[in-house]
Design a protein around this motif. Structure first.
Motif, mmCIF file in Angstrom:
data_model
loop_
_atom_site.group_PDB
_atom_site.id
_atom_site.type_symbol
_atom_site.label_atom_id
_atom_site.label_comp_id
_atom_site.label_asym_id
_atom_site.label_seq_id
_atom_site.Cartn_x
_atom_site.Cartn_y
_atom_site.Cartn_z
ATOM 1 N N TYR A 1 47.191 23.179 34.016
ATOM 2 C CA TYR A 1 48.236 24.110 34.436
ATOM 3 C C TYR A 1 47.685 25.331 35.161
ATOM 4 N N ARG A 2 46.384 25.543 35.054
ATOM 5 C CA ARG A 2 45.802 26.716 35.706
ATOM 6 C C ARG A 2 45.912 26.644 37.226
ATOM 7 N N ASP A 3 45.932 25.426 37.757
ATOM 8 C CA ASP A 3 45.952 25.256 39.205
ATOM 9 C C ASP A 3 47.353 25.026 39.755
ATOM 10 N N LEU A 4 48.361 25.019 38.901
ATOM 11 C CA LEU A 4 49.724 24.832 39.382
ATOM 12 C C LEU A 4 50.237 26.086 40.072
ATOM 13 N N GLY A 5 51.212 25.894 40.965
ATOM 14 C CA GLY A 5 51.812 27.024 41.650
ATOM 15 C C GLY A 5 53.208 26.704 42.119
ATOM 16 N N ALA A 6 53.826 27.670 42.772
ATOM 17 C CA ALA A 6 55.207 27.499 43.224
ATOM 18 C C ALA A 6 55.348 26.315 44.165
ATOM 19 N N VAL A 7 54.304 26.035 44.928
ATOM 20 C CA VAL A 7 54.370 24.930 45.878
ATOM 21 C C VAL A 7 54.557 23.588 45.191
ATOM 22 N N ASP A 8 54.151 23.496 43.923
ATOM 23 C CA ASP A 8 54.277 22.241 43.176
ATOM 24 C C ASP A 8 55.671 22.031 42.602
ATOM 25 N N PHE A 9 56.506 23.074 42.613
ATOM 26 C CA PHE A 9 57.835 22.985 41.998
ATOM 27 C C PHE A 9 58.879 23.629 42.914
ATOM 28 N N PRO A 10 59.204 22.970 43.985
ATOM 29 C CA PRO A 10 60.199 23.539 44.901
ATOM 30 C C PRO A 10 61.522 23.798 44.176
ATOM 31 N N GLY A 11 62.087 24.967 44.426
ATOM 32 C CA GLY A 11 63.373 25.308 43.826
ATOM 33 C C GLY A 11 63.279 26.077 42.532
ATOM 34 N N VAL A 12 62.089 26.167 41.946
ATOM 35 C CA VAL A 12 61.944 26.909 40.694
ATOM 36 C C VAL A 12 62.130 28.402 40.936
ATOM 37 N N GLN A 13 62.950 29.020 40.131
ATOM 38 C CA GLN A 13 63.228 30.455 40.264
ATOM 39 C C GLN A 13 62.475 31.297 39.246
ATOM 40 N N VAL A 14 62.283 30.742 38.029
ATOM 41 C CA VAL A 14 61.651 31.505 36.952
ATOM 42 C C VAL A 14 60.592 30.653 36.267
ATOM 43 N N LEU A 15 59.440 31.241 36.024
ATOM 44 C CA LEU A 15 58.378 30.626 35.218
ATOM 45 C C LEU A 15 58.164 31.489 33.993
ATOM 46 N N LEU A 16 58.367 30.894 32.826
ATOM 47 C CA LEU A 16 58.021 31.573 31.573
ATOM 48 C C LEU A 16 56.716 30.966 31.074
ATOM 49 N N ASP A 17 55.640 31.698 31.241
ATOM 50 C CA ASP A 17 54.326 31.221 30.819
ATOM 51 C C ASP A 17 54.077 31.684 29.391
ATOM 52 N N GLY A 18 54.301 30.799 28.446
ATOM 53 C CA GLY A 18 54.163 31.140 27.040
ATOM 54 C C GLY A 18 52.737 31.217 26.553
ATOM 55 N N ARG A 19 51.761 30.913 27.429
ATOM 56 C CA ARG A 19 50.348 30.933 27.030
ATOM 57 C C ARG A 19 49.461 31.762 27.959
ATOM 58 N N ARG A 20 50.030 32.367 28.979
ATOM 59 C CA ARG A 20 49.260 33.130 29.981
ATOM 60 C C ARG A 20 48.141 32.294 30.573
ATOM 61 N N VAL A 21 48.461 31.070 30.921
ATOM 62 C CA VAL A 21 47.451 30.172 31.463
ATOM 63 C C VAL A 21 47.561 30.046 32.976
#
Length: 432
Positions: A391-411
């Motif tokens: 998950y460290r290398d994931l970004g907005a480009v991997d999830f088109p349409g996502v508006q909110v990211l809640l990172d429960g682990r700060r990863v």
């Protein structure tokens, strides 16, 4: 020595391999034929335990490690028996000794005079002497302390790095009498290796304690401390969110002096240990209000996180939300007491349409766990539940349409989420 290890799970199998790698003859006993077959083939029955693949293959090929479903026969041939069978608890924290009782009875049936028996499963204080010594005596006709040695030596390792932890942390041993303790210390010195730890006053070898009860207490105390510490910082996270302060900065400042060792907040406390062992402690000490309050506080965090998500996104009714991570911890294929279950339940209670994704699980495996697999359709929100390294290398480009990211682990990396509102627990609800 000829050693029998009863229970070839994520702790027991690495222990058996460690003993065999030291040159001893080891028989691993397990009630699951599939586990025995995998070990016999030199193949780990679970993934991602560092060094296990190579060491298991080596020790099996060398003829030093065998596996069987016949615990009685394996015990009868052993000089020492190490029992690492799970102790389950119900929703109220009451221990269910069924598996351990069955393993103890099988060991008793094969027990012969002179054998050393060591329990490594975390237990309530007084269990080895008050329950298992009597059960072993009843099933064998022998007397504990006179005919066989009996100790408690808690496992203190973390799955994924068992072999490294075995070398790093002191091995605690407490027997039902002085001779049992001496035998236990002698045994573990012969089967383990230790890296130098000059920071410890007694080094990091085998530490004899005054008795089995002290060793049982030590394991419960160290894990309960972690649960209480995490509960405290999870409470701090709520205040940080209300007042607009990033708790990570506060924790770093506090831990800059040696009297503070604050842990980090997280969306859930899962696994076999931290959420379970405080319940075992409470079974011994039901008036421990601090312990009980901490456990309850940690259990409330998934619902609190869903509240943060709703505050950022708006009403969740009908919203497509993808949960990243079913495992209780990153890099481990295990869902024991995982936070994914209360998190999914809280999201669904809020009306969200939930899908779960995990790099270690297939959709079929997730469905078998009662979790709704991610269907691949675009989601408007993501919730990171497990800190998998992927998950460290994931970004907005991997999830088109996502508006909110809640990172429960700060990863996740904030730089990769431009254009998406990224929320972390205790981040002051700021865009980070």
């Amino acid at each position: 020595m000829h050693i029998c290890v009863v229970g070839l799970g994520k702790i027991g199998l690495p222990l058996a391999v460690q003993f065999a790698a030291k040159g001893h003859r080891v028989t691993g006993a397990d009630i699951a034929p599939a586990v025995v077959a995998a070990v016999t083939a030199g193949r780990p029955p679970f993934p991602r335990e560092a060094r296990l693949d190579e060491l298991l293959a080596e020790t099996v090929a060398a003829g030093r490690l065998h596996a069987t479903t016949d615990t009685v026969a394996a015990t009868a041939a052993a000089d020492a028996v190490v029992i690492v069978v799970p102790l389950l608890t119900d929703a109220d924290g009451r221990p269910d000794f069924a598996l351990l009782d069955a393993a103890t009875d099988a060991v008793a049936a094969g027990l012969r005079p002179g054998t050393l028996i060591s329990y490594e499963t975390t237990l309530p204080v007084g269990t080895v002497r008050g329950r298992f010594a009597r059960r072993l005596e009843a099933g064998s006709g022998l007397t504990a302390g006179r005919d066989f040695a009996l100790v408690f030596s808690p496992e203190r390792v973390r799955t994924g790095r068992v072999f490294a932890d075995l070398r790093r942390y002191p091995k605690l041993v407490g027997g039902i009498d002085e001779e049992s303790t001496r035998r236990g210390v002698e045994f573990y010195r012969a089967v383990l290796d230790f890296d130098p730890r000059p920071d410890l006053p007694r080094g990091n070898g085998v530490w004899p304690l005054s008795g089995a009860e002290a060793a049982e207490f030590a394991k419960l105390a160290e894990t309960t401390y972690r649960d209480v510490n995490i509960a405290l910082v999870n409470q701090f996270a709520r205040l940080a969110d209300r007042v607009g302060v990033d708790l990570a900065e506060v924790i770093d400042a506090c831990n800059s002096q040696p009297y503070s060792h604050l842990h980090r907040p997280g969306i859930a406390v899962g696994g076999h240990c931290i959420p379970v062992y405080p319940r075992l402690y409470l079974w011994n000490d039901p008036e421990a209000t601090v312990v009980r309050a901490a456990r309850e506080a940690n259990e409330q965090v998934p619902a609190y996180a869903v509240g943060l998500l709703a505050g950022a996104l708006g009403p969740l009714d009908g919203a497509a939300v993808t949960v990243l991570g079913a495992s209780y911890r990153g890099g481990v294929k295990e869902t024991a007491v995982s936070g994914v279950f209360p998190l999914v339940e809280a999201l669904q209670a809020a009306g969200a349409v939930v899908g779960v994704s995990d790099p270690l699980y297939t959709p079929e495996e997730l469905a078998a766990l009662g979790l709704p697999p991610d269907d691949g359709k675009p989601a408007v929100a993501l919730v990171v539940q497990a800190d998998h390294p992927e998950y460290r290398d994931l970004g907005a480009v991997d999830f088109p349409g996502v508006q909110v990211l809640l990172d429960g682990r700060r990863v996740t990396d904030p730089a990769r989420w431009e254009g998406v509102r990224r929320i972390v627990l205790g981040g002051g609800n700021a865009l980070r």
